[in-house]
Design an enzyme around this catalytic site. Structure first.
Site, PDB file in Angstrom:
ATOM      1  N   SER A  35      17.393  25.018  23.763  1.00 10.67           N
ATOM      2  CA  SER A  35      17.411  24.321  25.050  1.00 10.67           C
ATOM      3  C   SER A  35      18.810  24.140  25.622  1.00 10.67           C
ATOM      4  O   SER A  35      18.965  23.841  26.801  1.00 10.67           O
ATOM      5  CB  SER A  35      16.741  22.947  24.918  1.00 10.67           C
ATOM      6  N   LYS A  89      21.330  17.065  24.628  1.00 11.76           N
ATOM      7  CA  LYS A  89      21.278  17.562  26.000  1.00 11.76           C
ATOM      8  C   LYS A  89      22.599  17.238  26.687  1.00 11.76           C
ATOM      9  O   LYS A  89      23.473  16.581  26.143  1.00 11.76           O
ATOM     10  CB  LYS A  89      20.135  16.908  26.788  1.00 11.76           C
TER      11      LYS A  89
END
Length: 225
Positions: A35, A89
């Protein structure tokens, strides 16, 4: 039992100190998913500074002191507000920001983020398979970093606008079409932030032959600010 403890007290003290170090000061976080490609690859182990934002009581989310403020562009590890899973993230919006995506283009407070150096690449997806992808440099408030877009668009490539509430943050993966981030799990409260990631310690190609990636060892995740 007492004799065993006495004979192994050196090892026990070391393990205890290591545990306290990892839960209060610094930690290392293996990354199993893509991701954050191309910044972080599957098989990277990143070093996390747990003192970047708060001094917390070990093994809790209780903050004793604030040590720094999360900034746009930080790579952050945190516990998911959805199910508690540890995630990594990029922080793209801070409290009070209005964040929006228009066809995968990021807008902060109605200002379009700049993108440059667009290139086409063959992105490995594991086991000898590839997909065409577009990479670009995204300048998030003077903090340039790489992002990636895939041919199959994320259902949330158009999102918002939403305003980030006080004490919470909006996170996104650099691999914008392959990331379950704040578009799906919601805003992340400050108490769930674990720390800021700055370097890759070691890396191995877990999607193929587990060959070490020596070129990524002790490397910075982003350019120096």
């Amino acid at each position: 039992m007492k004799n065993w403890i006495r004979n192994n007290r050196g090892i026990l003290v070391f393990v205890l100190c290591l545990g306290l170090f990892r839960t209060a000061i610094a930690d290392w976080n293996p990354v199993p998913t893509g991701s954050m490609r191309p910044t972080i690859l599957e098989g990277d182990v990143v070093l996390v500074n747990r003192l970047a934002y708060d001094l917390k009581i070990p093994l809790t989310d209780v903050s004793l002191f604030r040590l720094g403020e999360p900034q746009r562009g930080d790579i952050v590890t945190f516990s998911s507000p959805k199910d508690g899973t540890r995630l990594i993230k990029r922080l793209v919006a801070v409290p009070g920001d209005v964040v929006e995506l228009r066809d995968n283009r990021l807008f902060i407070n109605d200002d379009a983020v700049d993108y440059s150096d667009l290139t086409q690449v063959s992105e490995p997806i594991g086991y000898g398979r590839y997909v065409e992808a577009t990479r670009a440099t995204e300048d998030l408030g003077g903090h340039p970093h790489a992002v990636q877009f895939l041919p199959t668009r994320n259902p949330a490539s158009n999102f918002g606008p939403v305003e980030v509430p006080p004490g919470q943050y909006f996170m996104m993966g650099d691999n914008r079409d392959n990331s379950e981030d704040s578009r799906f799990i919601g805003f992340v409260p400050r108490k769930l932030l674990i720390g800021r990631a700055g370097r890759i310690l070691v890396s191995a190609d877990i999607k193929a032959n587990w060959k070490p990636r020596f070129d990524r060892t002790i490397s910075r995740l982003d350019p120096v600010r």
